[in-house]
Design a protein around this motif. Sequence first.
Motif, short mmCIF file in Angstrom:
data_model
loop_
_atom_site.label_atom_id
_atom_site.label_comp_id
_atom_site.label_asym_id
_atom_site.label_seq_id
_atom_site.Cartn_x
_atom_site.Cartn_y
_atom_site.Cartn_z
N SER A 182 0.80 -1.23 0.00
CA SER A 182 0.00 0.00 0.00
C SER A 182 0.84 1.28 0.00
CB SER A 182 -0.93 0.02 1.22
OG SER A 182 -1.84 -1.05 1.18
N LEU A 183 2.13 1.16 0.25
CA LEU A 183 2.96 2.35 0.47
C LEU A 183 3.70 2.78 -0.79
CD1 LEU A 183 4.43 1.60 4.02
CD2 LEU A 183 2.29 2.75 3.40
N ARG A 184 2.95 3.03 -1.86
CA ARG A 184 3.55 3.55 -3.10
C ARG A 184 3.40 5.06 -3.11
NH1 ARG A 184 5.44 2.51 -8.04
NH2 ARG A 184 5.35 0.24 -7.78
N TYR A 185 4.51 5.77 -3.39
CA TYR A 185 4.50 7.23 -3.38
C TYR A 185 4.55 7.82 -4.78
CZ TYR A 185 6.03 5.66 1.17
OH TYR A 185 6.13 4.98 2.36
N ASP A 186 5.15 7.12 -5.72
CA ASP A 186 5.16 7.57 -7.09
C ASP A 186 5.45 6.37 -7.99
OD1 ASP A 186 8.04 9.36 -6.02
OD2 ASP A 186 8.04 7.32 -6.80
#
Length: 408
Positions: free
Chosen positions: A212-216
């Motif tokens: 879930s921790l995608r930033y770009d």
Amino acid sequence: MMTWDAVLATRAKRMSASEIRELLKLLDQPDIISFAGGIPDPALFPADAFRTAYADALSGGGAAAGLQYSVSEGSLRLRRWLTGEMAKLGVSCGPENILITSGSQQALDFLGKLFLSANDTALVGWPTYLGALQAFNAYEPNFDRLDPMTNRSAVDYRKTAEERGGKVKFAYLSPDFANPTGETLDEAGRQRLLGLADELDCAVIEDGAYQSLRYDGTPVAPVLALDCARSGGIENTRTLYCGSFSKTLSPGLRLGWVCAAKDVISRLVLLKQAGDLHSSSLNQEAMARVAETVFDAQVDKVRSAYRERRDAMLAALENHMPEGTRWTRPEGGMFVWVELPEGTDAAGLLKEAVETAKIAFVPGKAFFADGSGGNTLRLSFSATTPEKITEGISRLGALVAKVFVPAV
């Protein structure tokens, strides 16, 4: 006096303390800037939502369910919510395809117990998650290097495993923002992994802790989703997806899950029954309520905070690390992996870092099954403010420059 070594199982000799768990003790020292623990920032926890959820779970007739024994598979309410989340990832499944575990770490332990006999081979990254090595190591396997982007053949993997007295039982990887490197395996690599697993007829354990921790960047479908598409549905897959609430909602409640074909889930349920009967009923009831109400908003909140910290760390590394040092540039997760100049001893560097520079990190050697990687280290940015990240990396860069004298 009891001589414990005389009665311990052979597997006990393979058990060792986690360097990371020991380093977490440094977090209690206020003068240390710690990049060691890969932990979420407690200031971001949805505490109010949990207070409401626990009150609701203990009100009226709910208390009977929250305080009583429960089924080993886990809360039906929570598993139903998870089927919806897995569908968003491209995995069509039902509650019967999901087992709730006491954190994804328990899932890894169960999978090691389920698949590994002594001298079997587990394919893992080089480096890979230390907790996975610890979980699998108790079952006396051999480890072999997994790199889906090389041309190493299934025949070679199989021959090596047989020479060591066993079979290749599974390939383990964290394909998104991996712990410890922060790297992501692209779709081509995931398809090659599935092809290799088909040839070896082994399982694939997908650690989705940071999914879930995608930033770009562009999201990549989970290995399980690709496996479902290749094989015609989850009941035909060889991939087991391990998920966790620890990086999004709360690590303290110790709740994770496994999503896989019913046949393997039913076998894991037997291990769950023998291990602890079931995960905390009350925690599951509270987690279901919080997940239903605030999950998406909470994920957006942590993504925003961790993106800023990731950016601060990458900028500081660029500004302060000496020539000859390399690092990854993750699109998400919690970690940056640093390769120091050859000959640098990261473990020795840590001692001086703590004593003189008042910073902490994790030496990379612990993440290699063969004990290599002495010149590497892992930095976590999730629990430190951008200001402290900049200051800490400045200190680290000065220390590396001091201890490493380039050859003339």
